[in-house]
Enzyme design. Structure first.
Site, short mmCIF file in Angstrom:
data_model
loop_
_atom_site.label_atom_id
_atom_site.label_comp_id
_atom_site.label_asym_id
_atom_site.label_seq_id
_atom_site.Cartn_x
_atom_site.Cartn_y
_atom_site.Cartn_z
N LYS A 34 -28.95 -87.71 9.90
CA LYS A 34 -29.56 -86.61 9.03
C LYS A 34 -30.65 -85.97 10.02
O LYS A 34 -31.29 -86.41 10.88
CB LYS A 34 -30.38 -87.64 7.69
CG LYS A 34 -31.37 -88.30 8.00
CD LYS A 34 -31.66 -89.24 6.70
CE LYS A 34 -32.89 -90.27 6.99
NZ LYS A 34 -32.91 -91.08 6.22
N ARG A 128 -35.74 -94.73 -5.81
CA ARG A 128 -35.52 -93.46 -5.30
C ARG A 128 -34.02 -92.93 -5.96
O ARG A 128 -34.17 -92.31 -7.01
CB ARG A 128 -35.36 -93.25 -3.74
CG ARG A 128 -35.41 -91.73 -3.19
CD ARG A 128 -35.70 -91.74 -1.81
NE ARG A 128 -34.62 -92.36 -1.04
CZ ARG A 128 -34.65 -92.34 0.42
NH1 ARG A 128 -35.72 -91.96 1.01
NH2 ARG A 128 -33.46 -92.78 1.19
N HIS A 156 -31.41 -99.46 -0.40
CA HIS A 156 -32.30 -99.01 0.97
C HIS A 156 -33.63 -99.83 0.47
O HIS A 156 -34.20 -100.01 -0.58
CB HIS A 156 -32.74 -97.59 0.68
CG HIS A 156 -33.26 -96.87 1.83
ND1 HIS A 156 -32.86 -97.17 3.29
CD2 HIS A 156 -34.29 -96.06 1.85
CE1 HIS A 156 -33.78 -96.56 3.99
NE2 HIS A 156 -34.66 -95.98 3.21
N ARG A 210 -27.32 -99.51 8.75
CA ARG A 210 -27.52 -97.91 9.03
C ARG A 210 -28.75 -97.76 10.00
O ARG A 210 -29.72 -97.84 9.26
CB ARG A 210 -27.67 -97.21 7.82
CG ARG A 210 -26.71 -97.54 6.54
CD ARG A 210 -26.99 -96.76 5.26
NE ARG A 210 -28.27 -96.80 4.85
CZ ARG A 210 -28.59 -97.73 3.71
NH1 ARG A 210 -27.64 -98.48 3.14
NH2 ARG A 210 -29.61 -98.13 3.28
N TYR A 256 -58.69 -69.06 17.05
CA TYR A 256 -58.88 -68.70 15.68
C TYR A 256 -59.97 -69.33 15.25
O TYR A 256 -60.16 -70.68 15.22
CB TYR A 256 -57.57 -68.62 14.78
CG TYR A 256 -56.68 -67.68 15.07
CD1 TYR A 256 -56.70 -66.15 15.03
CD2 TYR A 256 -55.09 -68.47 15.80
CE1 TYR A 256 -55.53 -65.58 15.42
CE2 TYR A 256 -54.20 -67.39 15.78
CZ TYR A 256 -54.48 -66.03 15.90
OH TYR A 256 -53.57 -65.43 15.98
N CYS A 303 -52.19 -72.22 17.49
CA CYS A 303 -51.77 -70.92 17.13
C CYS A 303 -50.34 -71.14 16.49
O CYS A 303 -49.77 -72.24 16.87
CB CYS A 303 -51.78 -69.89 17.97
SG CYS A 303 -53.44 -69.73 18.70
N ASP A 305 -47.66 -69.82 18.24
CA ASP A 305 -46.76 -70.10 19.37
C ASP A 305 -47.60 -70.46 20.44
O ASP A 305 -46.78 -70.48 21.61
CB ASP A 305 -46.31 -68.49 19.47
CG ASP A 305 -45.98 -67.58 18.46
OD1 ASP A 305 -44.91 -68.18 17.66
OD2 ASP A 305 -46.58 -66.75 18.11
#
Ligand SMILES: *Cc1c(COP(=O)(O)O)cnc(C)c1O
Length: 373
Positions: A34, A128, A156, A210, A256, A303, A305
């Protein structure tokens, strides 16, 4: 040459699977892929491990469809919500779905033209998804729904990664009680409950385990990491490069908001990775990366990037490699999260580079198939 990339070692994934099998004595593995295989790339990884596992598990129908349409043949189970439209597609594509509510199961049943394979989800304490023990009468009514081909049932664990086994044992006992009852009523082939942690640390006796995080070589918790019951090898490394190096003076500010002010003359390197790549802004002023085998601390805010790091004591230049998470457990812990979240936050902007037998076998990025070798 890649700038920002995740190197994923296929052989290490395969070894981790074999080591988990040996330890747990479970030969049937459901590979949990997943969230794009926890950020590492579900389709590529699924293809390389398909012969080693019995099943694949995903969270959503689009993830399941992605695997099926790209050639994965092994059974695929969705562990989360499936809409009525999606249930139809699942029946078409031989994708298995979870059932945890009688009224909704009826709706699914009525909307289908032909049967879908289904697993009864049991809530044994995680609260859940799943039927609870007192709802056995509802579970039995599923027998009347002829377009639900019930082939499995699962639950689970919520604390399988913790030292104290009490609650996990309670959950497992509940599961075993329900399993006996369901066995009398349905023709269920696969009961499954263990996640990575349970597979490593608990004795369960089901038809498959799993395995998610452990496959990728990350221990589910610090507790299990310290126990070292199974030797897992981290299969990935997030890498970047230095884009710029400069000296700054005492009193100069970095990034910043000017949250970092140089206490002395110092050397700063800029690295072209930021929160848009999945490098959380909460690493501002506390994150650590590795440059030339030495730790460099993030200076100022992360930042979108780019980040700036302190390389005052490191000989380095533009283009040098940077390891972004020298210790992913430590970094996750610093910002109050777990490696799972750092991994699943790896953005699509990061190139995935797959290594097998020491060679690059596949590169995946925005340009996709253009780069296939
Ligand atoms: C995510 C998930 C798993 C895998 O968990 P890991 O801790 O990564 O092994 C197994 N089962 C269910 C239902 C899950 O949601």
């Amino acid at each position: 040459m890649f700038t920002n990339y995740i190197e994923v070692d296929i052989d290490k994934i395969k070894n981790n699977i074999e080591n988990i099998k040996k330890l747990s004595k479970q030969t049937n593995i459901c590979a949990v892929v997943k969230a794009n295989a926890y950020g590492l790339g579900a389709v590529v990884i699924a293809k390389y491990i398909e012969d080693q596992v019995s099943y694949f598990a995903v969270a959503t129908s689009i993830e399941a469809k992605n695997l099926r349409l790209r050639g994965i043949k092994k059974p695929i189970i969705i562990l989360g919500y499936v809409s009525l439209e999606e249930a139809k597609e699942c029946a078409d594509l031989d994708i298995e779905i979870p059932i945890y509510d009688l009224a909704y199961a009826k709706k699914i049943n009525d909307s289908l033209d032909f049967p879908v394979k289904a697993h009864i989800a049991l809530d044994t304490g995680h609260s859940r998804l799943g039927f609870r023990e007192f709802e056995l009468d509802k579970i039995l009514k599923l027998k009347e729904l002829d377009r639900l081909n019930i082939i499995g049932s699962f639950s689970h664990f919520s604390t399988a990664d913790e030292e104290d086994k009490t609650f996990t044992n309670e959950q497992y006992e509940k599961f075993e009680r329900l399993r006996e009852k369901l066995n009398d009523e349905f023709e269920i082939e696969i009961f499954h409950i263990a996640n990575s942690a349970a597979s490593i640390y608990h004795k369960t006796n089901c038809d498959m385990d799993r395995i998610g995080i452990a496959m990728y070589g990350i221990y589910p918790s610090d507790y299990l990491r310290n126990r070292e019951e199974v030797k897992l090898e981290q299969v990935f490394s997030l890498k970047s490069r230095i884009s710029f190096v400069k000296e700054i003076n005492k009193g100069d500010s970095v990034s910043y908001g000017r949250t970092f002010i140089a206490k002395d003359r110092m050397k700063i390197a800029t690295i072209p990775i930021g929160y848009a790549d999945g490098y959380f802004r909460s690493f501002s002023n506390i994150g650590e990366v590795l440059v030339k085998d030495k730790i460099a601390k993030v200076c100022g805010r992360v930042c979108m990037d780019q980040i700036m790091v302190d390389v005052s004591d490191i000989e380095c230049e533009i283009g040098d490699e940077v390891i972004v998470y020298p210790d992913i457990y430590k970094e996750a812990n610093k910002i109050g999260t777990i490696p799972y979240e750092l991994m699943t936050s790896f953005d699509m902007r990061l190139t995935r580079v797959y290594i097998k037998d020491g060679k690059v076998v596949k590169v995946d990025n925005y340009l996709g198939e253009l780069y296939e070798d």
